[in-house]
Motif scaffolding. Structure first.
Motif, short mmCIF file in Angstrom:
data_model
loop_
_atom_site.label_atom_id
_atom_site.label_comp_id
_atom_site.label_asym_id
_atom_site.label_seq_id
_atom_site.Cartn_x
_atom_site.Cartn_y
_atom_site.Cartn_z
N GLY A 1 -8.34 3.43 -4.24
CA GLY A 1 -9.76 3.15 -4.02
C GLY A 1 -10.46 4.21 -3.19
N ILE A 2 -9.81 4.68 -2.14
CA ILE A 2 -10.43 5.71 -1.30
C ILE A 2 -10.63 6.98 -2.11
CG2 ILE A 2 -10.11 7.21 0.72
CD1 ILE A 2 -8.58 4.87 2.03
N CYS A 3 -9.62 7.37 -2.89
CA CYS A 3 -9.75 8.57 -3.71
C CYS A 3 -10.84 8.43 -4.76
CB CYS A 3 -8.41 8.93 -4.36
SG CYS A 3 -7.21 9.56 -3.18
N ARG A 4 -10.95 7.25 -5.33
CA ARG A 4 -12.01 7.01 -6.32
C ARG A 4 -13.39 7.22 -5.68
NH1 ARG A 4 -9.88 2.02 -10.12
NH2 ARG A 4 -7.72 2.75 -10.21
N GLN A 5 -13.56 6.71 -4.47
CA GLN A 5 -14.84 6.86 -3.79
C GLN A 5 -15.10 8.33 -3.45
OE1 GLN A 5 -17.33 4.46 -3.20
NE2 GLN A 5 -18.47 6.30 -2.66
N VAL A 6 -14.08 9.04 -3.02
CA VAL A 6 -14.24 10.47 -2.71
C VAL A 6 -14.60 11.24 -3.97
CG1 VAL A 6 -13.01 12.56 -1.97
CG2 VAL A 6 -12.80 10.45 -0.64
N LEU A 7 -13.94 10.96 -5.08
CA LEU A 7 -14.28 11.63 -6.34
C LEU A 7 -15.71 11.28 -6.75
CD1 LEU A 7 -10.92 11.17 -8.27
CD2 LEU A 7 -11.84 13.32 -7.34
N ALA A 8 -16.13 10.05 -6.54
CA ALA A 8 -17.49 9.64 -6.88
C ALA A 8 -18.53 10.40 -6.07
CB ALA A 8 -17.67 8.13 -6.68
N GLU A 9 -18.19 10.78 -4.86
CA GLU A 9 -19.09 11.56 -4.01
C GLU A 9 -19.48 12.88 -4.69
OE1 GLU A 9 -21.31 12.39 -0.48
OE2 GLU A 9 -20.35 10.53 -1.12
N PHE A 10 -18.57 13.41 -5.50
CA PHE A 10 -18.78 14.70 -6.15
C PHE A 10 -19.03 14.54 -7.65
CE2 PHE A 10 -16.52 15.49 -2.24
CZ PHE A 10 -17.27 16.53 -1.70
N SER A 11 -19.40 13.34 -8.07
CA SER A 11 -19.73 13.06 -9.47
C SER A 11 -20.88 12.07 -9.50
CB SER A 11 -18.49 12.50 -10.18
OG SER A 11 -18.77 12.28 -11.54
N ALA A 12 -22.08 12.58 -9.27
CA ALA A 12 -23.25 11.72 -9.14
C ALA A 12 -23.46 10.80 -10.35
CB ALA A 12 -24.50 12.57 -8.91
N ASP A 13 -23.14 11.29 -11.54
CA ASP A 13 -23.32 10.47 -12.74
C ASP A 13 -22.03 9.79 -13.20
OD1 ASP A 13 -21.89 12.58 -13.80
OD2 ASP A 13 -23.38 13.10 -15.33
N GLY A 14 -20.95 10.01 -12.47
CA GLY A 14 -19.68 9.37 -12.80
C GLY A 14 -18.93 9.99 -13.95
N SER A 15 -19.37 11.15 -14.43
CA SER A 15 -18.77 11.75 -15.62
C SER A 15 -17.54 12.61 -15.35
CB SER A 15 -19.81 12.58 -16.38
OG SER A 15 -20.19 13.71 -15.60
N LEU A 16 -17.19 12.83 -14.08
CA LEU A 16 -16.00 13.61 -13.76
C LEU A 16 -14.81 13.00 -14.48
CD1 LEU A 16 -14.74 15.89 -11.91
CD2 LEU A 16 -14.20 14.05 -10.34
N GLU A 17 -14.07 13.82 -15.21
CA GLU A 17 -12.94 13.32 -15.98
C GLU A 17 -11.67 13.30 -15.15
OE1 GLU A 17 -12.85 14.21 -20.23
OE2 GLU A 17 -14.47 15.62 -19.79
N VAL A 18 -10.90 12.24 -15.31
CA VAL A 18 -9.67 12.03 -14.55
C VAL A 18 -8.54 11.79 -15.54
CG1 VAL A 18 -8.53 10.64 -12.78
CG2 VAL A 18 -11.02 10.96 -12.69
N LEU A 19 -7.59 12.72 -15.58
CA LEU A 19 -6.41 12.57 -16.42
C LEU A 19 -5.25 12.18 -15.52
CD1 LEU A 19 -4.81 12.89 -19.09
CD2 LEU A 19 -4.42 15.27 -18.41
N CYS A 20 -4.68 11.02 -15.77
CA CYS A 20 -3.51 10.54 -15.02
C CYS A 20 -2.32 10.66 -15.96
CB CYS A 20 -3.71 9.09 -14.59
SG CYS A 20 -5.19 8.84 -13.59
N PHE A 21 -1.22 11.27 -15.46
CA PHE A 21 -0.07 11.46 -16.34
C PHE A 21 1.23 11.43 -15.55
CE2 PHE A 21 -0.90 15.70 -14.84
CZ PHE A 21 0.29 16.41 -14.94
N THR A 22 2.32 11.34 -16.30
CA THR A 22 3.65 11.39 -15.70
C THR A 22 4.40 12.56 -16.32
OG1 THR A 22 4.69 10.00 -17.38
CG2 THR A 22 3.70 8.86 -15.49
#
Length: 134
Positions: free
Chosen positions: A93-114
């Motif tokens: 949750g904290i990381c999501r909020q930090v990423l949102a700080e730098f993505s005003a429109d929420g379009s920053l893409e997040v690829l999660c992988f193993t």
């Protein structure tokens, strides 16, 4: 431009895997790496750095963001996050909020992988639909 257009996901994944090797996780043994793509094409890595109190632990995603900001970079296009286990972990949750700080429109893409090939792709808005904004 379509989602992910012009993003070299293979390069981001390789950078995340490489920086994950430097994770400091003596307590959880859960190593995470993140590679953040800036608008200028630079890739900034980050890994998790644990602390015995856990509350002072810094996640890989925030380490990448903080490193980028310290280098004068604040315009981001995408982030790749590698976790361990059978399914990819998503940012906390904290990381999501930090990423949102730098993505005003929420379009920053997040690829999660193993490392075993499992992956999931989201936008910040999908991960945090009601981000706190001032």
């Amino acid at each position: 431009m379509s989602a992910g257009a012009g993003i070299d996901w293979d390069a981001l994944k390789a950078a995340a895997l490489e920086v994950r090797k430097r994770a400091y996780a003596p307590h959880s043994k859960y190593h995470v790496g993140a590679a953040l793509l800036t608008a200028s094409g630079e890739i900034v890595g980050g890994c998790n750095v644990e602390n015995a109190t856990y509350g002072a632990t810094c996640c890989a995603e925030r380490t990448a963001v903080v490193s980028a900001v310290a280098a004068g970079l604040t315009d981001f296009r995408a982030i790749a996050v590698v976790t361990q286990g059978p399914e990819p972990g998503t940012p906390c949750g904290i990381c999501r909020q930090v990423l949102a700080e730098f993505s005003a429109d929420g379009s920053l893409e997040v690829l999660c992988f193993t490392p075993n090939g499992a992956e999931a792709r989201y936008t910040v808005a999908e991960l945090l639909p009601h981000a706190f904004r001032l």
